[in-house]
Enzyme design. Structure first.
Site, PDB file in Angstrom:
ATOM      1  N   CYS A 259       0.513  -0.602  -0.268  1.00 55.30           N
ATOM      2  CA  CYS A 259       0.149  -0.070  -0.116  1.00 55.30           C
ATOM      3  C   CYS A 259       0.903   1.096  -0.526  1.00 55.30           C
ATOM      4  O   CYS A 259       0.415   2.479  -0.888  1.00 55.30           O
ATOM      5  CB  CYS A 259      -0.640  -0.069   1.366  1.00 55.30           C
TER       6      CYS A 259
ATOM      7  N   HIS B   6      -3.835   6.240   4.294  1.00 57.18           N
ATOM      8  CA  HIS B   6      -1.410   6.809   4.704  1.00 57.18           C
ATOM      9  C   HIS B   6      -1.178   7.252   4.254  1.00 57.18           C
ATOM     10  O   HIS B   6      -1.505   8.685   3.166  1.00 57.18           O
ATOM     11  CB  HIS B   6      -0.804   5.388   3.854  1.00 57.18           C
TER      12      HIS B   6
END
EC number: 1.2.1.11
Lengths: 347, 347
Positions: free
Chosen positions: B131, B251
């Site tokens: 990710c 994130h």
């Protein structure tokens, strides 16, 4: 006969840092003959306990500093600009925790582990650096001295208590609201008094203090400029990205450095920092030992870990630096400066 | 006559990423003639709704893949190692969201905005990158193409959902406990199954995945190695420090880069990223506009802001990159790969 101790004033005695200053003065058994607690008009009248004695906080005026020998200021830049010269005029030495005088050429900017000697050049005011700067230079100065230092790139992970007690309260209340599915309106962070306010709970905000025209924030420029001044290294390359986190107390920093020497190992750096003043090495990855904000609260030291050599740059190293931003980042560094003044017979 | 659409299987359909995969397939109106939902023995029997129809999730076996054309795997590396070859043997193309095959030379590692063409070399399995890597390469590839790229130093600010639904739950329950002054015992983070567990609520943990002997974590090495593979730049210098935050989803990354060209301005980089595939530029400091995790949730794009030139290095730039780790970091990138396979007539 003079009392064994000093007349100390704390300006901003009711704030997040002021409270930690009093706690630190008490913990260190600082030699105090008289204690004067000062604040804004708004907080005047508040009762504060120091060594089991109750004090009433008074509104700070120029006359409040009559007879004061050491004045610890942490009530905002404007208060310092107005009253620090008044305190000096009356014979006090001011240790100022705001940004008002930090870059003033006539004011030493001091972290005792790094440049205690700079105190000798003071003209009445001594500046306490920005919290995120202090913890970084404590960890980097031993490396600079041993190996030379030419580049620093830091990304910070900063706690809300750096923005005061109102920001701590905002984090708590917002967290509760989100967990309960309730509505909330951000009112303080990222910058009190700035135009927009954003959610801090369960978020990360890449803004601390206002923006400059060059795209950096004032917090980032403080780290850049103050680091060079404290280390007395105008040629040092420093870059910073400062980010506010949903952490109450404890700033963390991911730091990349390039040193001058090319044959240094991570183990040598660990050995050096293990014995460095004000540093606690917490670096044992195989046992999951590394610094974290939740474990640094209430401690005076700067915690360093995750030290490793860059995979490409033979003089490059990465590390993770954590400290209590209210203590080494503010109150403890200020009291430590006052202790150094006594030790060097400057007060 | 063949149905207009494909027989699609989702392996790990009940997990945090699997759920997002189903949502994404539905949102994109992906051409599905038949949908097979698979999971571990433990989760088999769970009812899941897709386009208003109820499906019963079945335990995945080699035979589950009979007739499947596209299999999206997100049930852990061991499941992928065991069952992806079985799916391929039965004629399926596997898009694998685990780390099992990412560095396998025979497996393309694909982010469609960066290296869609690599899909043409597939041997049945296509790997979906980590990710934190995906969002970074989406933002950096346009810069690499325009100016050349030689160095990347990234510090991450990663959400707990990357560690699965149990980690989300741990963050919520711990936050409640701390706000109520109750006791709690960390059991999941930083790494499920590792020896020690630490508080994540109101903390920052500089460990994601286990440690390697070189002092970097596997998460950090994924970012380093996968970035080079996706961009096909073995000489690129990449360094990473990966940190887990008390953020549920989204994130963030503080990224420093050095490009080859020396006369580029921050405004040129902003103009380039404004028009880049899969990127939304959010960069207006004077109006406090920058990306934040709380604002990216549920969106497919990679958000980039805080772009500014380094103050010392004329080819150095800093930026802040944010994306929904469950979408572009996982589910959306996997579905996007499946869409590319159709577009390129590879399925």
């Amino acid at each position: 006969m003079e009392a064994k101790g000093y007349h100390v004033a704390v300006v901003g005695a009711t704030g997040a840092v002021g409270q930690q200053m009093l706690q630190t003065l008490e913990n260190r058994n600082f030699p105090i003959s008289k204690l004067t607690l000062l604040s804004s008009e708004r907080s005047a009248g508040t009762k504060v306990t120091f060594k089991n004695e109750e004090y009433t906080v008074q509104a700070a005026t120029p006359e409040s500093f009559e007879g004061v020998q050491i004045a610890l200021f942490s009530a905002g830049g404007n208060v310092s600009k107005q009253l620090a010269p008044e305190a000096v005029k009356r014979g006090a030495i001011v240790v100022d925790n705001t940004s008002a005088y930090r870059m003033d050429e006539n004011v030493p900017l001091v972290v005792p582990e790094v440049n205690e000697e700079a105190l000798k050049t003071h003209n009445g005011i001594i500046a306490n650096p920005n919290c995120s700067t202090i913890q970084m230079v404590v960890a980097l100065e031993p490396l600079r001295q041993a190996y030379g230092l030419n580049k620093v790139i830091v990304s910070t992970y900063q706690a809300v208590s750096g923005a005061g007690a109102v920001a701590i309260n905002e984090l708590r209340e917002q967290s509760k609201a989100i967990l309960n599915g309730d509505q909330f309106t951000p009112e303080i962070l990222p910058v009190k008094g700035d135009e927009k306010h954003y959610q801090i709970a369960f978020n990360a905000i890449p803004q601390i203090d206002k923006f400059q025209d060059n795209g950096f924030t004032f917090e980032e420029m403080k780290m850049i400029n103050e680091t060079k001044k404290i280390m007395n290294t105008p040629q040092l390359q420093v870059a910073a990205t400062c980010v506010r986190l949903p952490v109450e107390t404890g700033h963390s920093e991911s730091v990349y450095i390039e040193i001058d020497q090319k044959d240094v190992t991570a183990d040598q750096i660990k050995a050096l920092l293990k014995d460095a003043d004000g540093v606690t090495l917490q670096d044992d990855p195989s046992n999951q030992i590394y610094p974290m904000p939740a474990h640094c609260v209430g401690k005076n030291d700067v915690f360093v870990g995750r030290i490793r050599k860059d995979l490409d740059q033979e003089n490059g190293f990465h590390m993770w630096i954590v400290s209590d931003n209210l203590l080494k980042g503010a109150a403890w560094n200020s009291v430590q400066i006052a202790e150094s003044l006594i030790k060097l017979q400057l007060v």
